[in-house]
Design a protein around this motif. Structure first.
Motif, mmCIF file in Angstrom:
data_model
loop_
_atom_site.group_PDB
_atom_site.id
_atom_site.type_symbol
_atom_site.label_atom_id
_atom_site.label_comp_id
_atom_site.label_asym_id
_atom_site.label_seq_id
_atom_site.Cartn_x
_atom_site.Cartn_y
_atom_site.Cartn_z
ATOM 1 N N TYR A 1 6.279 2.891 3.125
ATOM 2 C CA TYR A 1 7.080 1.971 3.917
ATOM 3 C C TYR A 1 7.747 2.675 5.100
ATOM 4 C CZ TYR A 1 6.511 -2.003 0.850
ATOM 5 O OH TYR A 1 5.985 -3.036 0.144
ATOM 6 N N SER A 2 8.189 3.912 4.929
ATOM 7 C CA SER A 2 8.825 4.613 6.047
ATOM 8 C C SER A 2 7.800 4.946 7.131
ATOM 9 C CB SER A 2 9.541 5.876 5.564
ATOM 10 O OG SER A 2 8.621 6.789 5.016
ATOM 11 N N VAL A 3 6.604 5.353 6.738
ATOM 12 C CA VAL A 3 5.547 5.623 7.712
ATOM 13 C C VAL A 3 5.102 4.319 8.372
ATOM 14 C CG1 VAL A 3 3.166 6.435 7.954
ATOM 15 C CG2 VAL A 3 4.792 7.738 6.599
ATOM 16 N N PHE A 4 5.078 3.230 7.614
ATOM 17 C CA PHE A 4 4.700 1.938 8.181
ATOM 18 C C PHE A 4 5.655 1.535 9.300
ATOM 19 C CE2 PHE A 4 5.284 -2.699 8.178
ATOM 20 C CZ PHE A 4 4.043 -3.051 8.656
ATOM 21 N N PRO B 1 2.257 -4.736 17.986
ATOM 22 C CA PRO B 1 1.767 -5.847 17.169
ATOM 23 C C PRO B 1 0.541 -5.504 16.319
ATOM 24 C CG PRO B 1 2.222 -6.596 19.380
ATOM 25 C CD PRO B 1 2.356 -5.099 19.392
ATOM 26 N N VAL B 2 -0.275 -4.569 16.777
ATOM 27 C CA VAL B 2 -1.454 -4.174 15.996
ATOM 28 C C VAL B 2 -1.015 -3.525 14.673
ATOM 29 C CG1 VAL B 2 -3.523 -2.731 16.005
ATOM 30 C CG2 VAL B 2 -2.803 -3.879 18.090
ATOM 31 N N GLY B 3 0.163 -2.927 14.671
ATOM 32 C CA GLY B 3 0.673 -2.293 13.460
ATOM 33 C C GLY B 3 0.931 -3.264 12.330
ATOM 34 N N GLY C 1 -1.360 -3.167 9.412
ATOM 35 C CA GLY C 1 -1.082 -2.151 8.403
ATOM 36 C C GLY C 1 -0.287 -2.711 7.237
ATOM 37 N N TYR C 2 0.465 -3.775 7.492
ATOM 38 C CA TYR C 2 1.258 -4.386 6.429
ATOM 39 C C TYR C 2 0.353 -4.932 5.319
ATOM 40 C CZ TYR C 2 4.915 -7.032 4.136
ATOM 41 O OH TYR C 2 5.784 -7.508 3.207
ATOM 42 N N ILE D 1 -1.593 -1.922 -1.538
ATOM 43 C CA ILE D 1 -1.256 -0.725 -2.305
ATOM 44 C C ILE D 1 -0.084 -1.011 -3.241
ATOM 45 C CG2 ILE D 1 -0.340 1.629 -2.132
ATOM 46 C CD1 ILE D 1 -1.996 1.855 0.491
ATOM 47 N N SER D 2 0.917 -1.709 -2.751
ATOM 48 C CA SER D 2 2.087 -2.031 -3.573
ATOM 49 C C SER D 2 1.708 -2.911 -4.760
ATOM 50 C CB SER D 2 3.150 -2.736 -2.733
ATOM 51 O OG SER D 2 3.591 -1.894 -1.705
#
Length: 71
Positions: free
Chosen positions: A33-36, A45-47, A50-51, A57-58
């Motif tokens: 989550y911190s790297v996210f 917005p492309v990031g 990654g969510y 994974i979660s």
């Protein structure tokens, strides 16, 4: 000296074991989550895509912990 037939493994899962296992599983999730957050700031917005990976994974970790706890 014991023979191989006399030796066996004890199966135990105490509260301390659960605490250690949970800490080992939660630490990588916190790092993800911190790297996210950093990726979201740098990629914009492309990031957000990654969510989806972080969510998968979660959920995988949650299912694994649920499986371990059910035994």
């Amino acid at each position: 000296m014991e023979s191989a037939a006399d030796q066996h493994l004890k199966r135990e899962f105490r509260a301390r074991d659960a605490l250690v296992f949970s800490f080992a599983a939660i630490s990588p999730i916190a790092a993800i989550y911190s790297v996210f957050g950093l990726v979201l700031v740098l990629a914009g917005p492309v990031g957000w895509w990654g969510y989806v990976a972080v969510l998968a994974i979660s959920v995988g970790v949650a299912c694994t912990l649920g499986l371990v706890a059910s035994r």
